[in-house]
Design a protein around this motif. Structure first.
Motif, PDB file in Angstrom:
ATOM      1  N   HIS A 124       0.833  -1.209   0.000  1.00 55.09           N
ATOM      2  CA  HIS A 124       0.000   0.000   0.000  1.00 55.09           C
ATOM      3  C   HIS A 124       0.866   1.257   0.000  1.00 55.09           C
ATOM      4  O   HIS A 124       0.564   2.229  -0.704  1.00 55.09           O
ATOM      5  CB  HIS A 124      -0.914   0.005   1.230  1.00 55.09           C
ATOM      6  N   ARG A 125       1.921   1.241   0.788  1.00 54.30           N
ATOM      7  CA  ARG A 125       2.790   2.422   0.882  1.00 54.30           C
ATOM      8  C   ARG A 125       3.381   2.765  -0.482  1.00 54.30           C
ATOM      9  O   ARG A 125       3.443   3.939  -0.866  1.00 54.30           O
ATOM     10  CB  ARG A 125       3.913   2.154   1.891  1.00 54.30           C
ATOM     11  N   ILE A 126       3.801   1.754  -1.213  1.00 53.86           N
ATOM     12  CA  ILE A 126       4.363   1.990  -2.550  1.00 53.86           C
ATOM     13  C   ILE A 126       3.290   2.558  -3.480  1.00 53.86           C
ATOM     14  O   ILE A 126       3.521   3.554  -4.180  1.00 53.86           O
ATOM     15  CB  ILE A 126       4.932   0.675  -3.119  1.00 53.86           C
ATOM     16  N   PRO A 139       4.440  -2.063 -10.051  1.00 57.98           N
ATOM     17  CA  PRO A 139       3.849  -3.303 -10.590  1.00 57.98           C
ATOM     18  C   PRO A 139       3.933  -4.469  -9.612  1.00 57.98           C
ATOM     19  O   PRO A 139       2.994  -5.276  -9.521  1.00 57.98           O
ATOM     20  CB  PRO A 139       4.695  -3.578 -11.848  1.00 57.98           C
ATOM     21  N   ILE A 140       5.046  -4.550  -8.863  1.00 58.12           N
ATOM     22  CA  ILE A 140       5.191  -5.625  -7.876  1.00 58.12           C
ATOM     23  C   ILE A 140       4.165  -5.447  -6.761  1.00 58.12           C
ATOM     24  O   ILE A 140       3.517  -6.409  -6.325  1.00 58.12           O
ATOM     25  CB  ILE A 140       6.617  -5.638  -7.300  1.00 58.12           C
ATOM     26  N   ALA A 141       4.017  -4.209  -6.289  1.00 55.85           N
ATOM     27  CA  ALA A 141       3.075  -3.923  -5.191  1.00 55.85           C
ATOM     28  C   ALA A 141       1.641  -4.238  -5.606  1.00 55.85           C
ATOM     29  O   ALA A 141       0.904  -4.916  -4.882  1.00 55.85           O
ATOM     30  CB  ALA A 141       3.205  -2.463  -4.761  1.00 55.85           C
ATOM     31  N   ILE A 142       1.231  -3.749  -6.773  1.00 50.30           N
ATOM     32  CA  ILE A 142      -0.138  -3.990  -7.254  1.00 50.30           C
ATOM     33  C   ILE A 142      -0.351  -5.481  -7.514  1.00 50.30           C
ATOM     34  O   ILE A 142      -1.403  -6.046  -7.161  1.00 50.30           O
ATOM     35  CB  ILE A 142      -0.422  -3.162  -8.519  1.00 50.30           C
ATOM     36  N   GLY A 143       0.649  -6.119  -8.108  1.00 50.34           N
ATOM     37  CA  GLY A 143       0.545  -7.547  -8.369  1.00 50.34           C
ATOM     38  C   GLY A 143       0.378  -8.343  -7.086  1.00 50.34           C
ATOM     39  O   GLY A 143      -0.417  -9.288  -7.024  1.00 50.34           O
ATOM     40  N   TYR A 144       1.115  -7.928  -6.046  1.00 52.24           N
ATOM     41  CA  TYR A 144       1.024  -8.636  -4.765  1.00 52.24           C
ATOM     42  C   TYR A 144      -0.333  -8.425  -4.118  1.00 52.24           C
ATOM     43  O   TYR A 144      -0.912  -9.351  -3.535  1.00 52.24           O
ATOM     44  CB  TYR A 144       2.134  -8.184  -3.827  1.00 52.24           C
ATOM     45  N   LEU A 145      -0.873  -7.207  -4.202  1.00 46.64           N
ATOM     46  CA  LEU A 145      -2.196  -6.934  -3.652  1.00 46.64           C
ATOM     47  C   LEU A 145      -3.267  -7.768  -4.367  1.00 46.64           C
ATOM     48  O   LEU A 145      -4.159  -8.339  -3.723  1.00 46.64           O
ATOM     49  CB  LEU A 145      -2.529  -5.445  -3.768  1.00 46.64           C
TER      50      LEU A 145
END
Length: 310
Positions: A49-51, A196-202
């Motif tokens: 979320h922070r990213i 992209p990593i952050a959204i993908g993980y969410l």
């Protein structure tokens, strides 16, 4: 007649620099209190979320300030982009361990890590940049190393949270030092690379049945959205302070944040401060005193030498 005006302007700039510096390090100091608001969410989701929110907030700030061209210039330079990808990896590790430590009531270890950080930065400069260390800097670094070893022996394990925070932030500082980009555009590009990593993980967490968007707890969701602001705001204040303050004064102010961490850990959250931890902190504080005095003396001698050549 212009000299008094110039002196007044310089004093005003110094005063503004102090206020910006106090604001930056004060906000960083109270970061643990802010992230206590999100301690019901796992650290990996908080960082994701922070990213994501940092991309939105920092990007909006740069756009409104008319600085979008600085971002485009970074993306047009593969060498700078590669370095920012490296600094992004360092800061993501730092954020993850920081948030995890707060949620697991290890704010004292966070404090110790950021007290150690300036001494680790000296070590990085010695190894990577081939910088020369003074005798007293060697003593300060050796004392810090001994304090860590002593904690490992007496407490039965390395203070890994402190070490990861110190080394990851020192690595981040080194990469950003050799990367020709300003602080705020650099942070934006770093978070864009991680986005992209952050959204993908969410999204992946949602597929696992986890409420990754925290829609069932609106106050926590608002706190998570606010991480974009609390990430960018102190950095903006720090950049303003760095333009106005001497490096030595800025260096002294960096101890404000871990001092606040320490006080809040002990007196607000009641984390246990046993004799082993206290001994470690005392040794680090002595090492930092030696380091700070040596830095002040070197800066003073350099100013005298410069004045003598004028």
């Amino acid at each position: 007649m212009s000299e008094p005006v110039t002196r007044t302007e310089a004093e005003n700039e110094l005063r503004r620099g102090l206020l910006f510096g106090l604001a930056a390090y004060g906000m960083w100091g109270f970061f643990p209190a802010y992230y206590k608001l999100t301690d019901t969410v796992s650290a990996d989701l908080v960082v994701a979320h922070r990213i994501a929110w940092s991309v939105l907030f920092v990007g909006g700030f740069l756009y409104l300030r008319g600085r979008w061209q600085e971002v485009l210039d970074v993306f047009a330079d593969p060498a700078v982009l590669k370095k920012l990808a490296m600094s992004a990896s360092f800061i993501s590790v730092n954020w993850l361990v920081f948030v995890w430590a707060i949620a697991n009531e290890q704010v004292l270890d966070v404090s110790l890590g950021y007290f150690i950080n300036p001494l680790v930065s000296i070590l990085v400069g010695l190894i990577v940049l081939r910088e020369r260390m003074t005798k007293w800097q060697y003593i300060a670094v050796a004392m810090a190393g001994f304090a860590v070893v002593l904690q490992a022996v007496l407490a039965g394990g390395l203070p890994w949270v402190s070490l990861v925070l110190a080394f990851s932030f020192a690595g981040y500082g080194y990469v950003r030092k050799v990367t020709p980009v300003k602080a705020t555009p650099g942070l934006f590009v770093e978070t864009v690379l991680l986005f992209p990593i952050a959204i993908g993980y969410l999204l992946l967490s949602l597929s696992w049945g986890v409420d990754a968007l925290i829609l069932d707890d609106i106050p926590v969701l608002i706190a998570l959205a606010g991480t974009g602001i609390v990430t960018a705001l102190p950095l903006i204040c720090f950049s303003s302070a760095a333009r106005r303050l001497p490096l030595f004064m800025l260096g002294l102010m960096q101890y404000i944040a871990p001092s606040i961490h320490f006080l809040m850990a002990v007196y607000v959250w009641g984390e246990p401060l046993d004799q082993v931890k206290l001994l470690g902190f005392v040794m680090i504080w002595i090492a930092l005193t030696v380091f700070t005095f040596d830095s002040w003396r070197n800066a003073r001698n350099a100013r005298k030498a410069q004045q003598a050549t004028v």
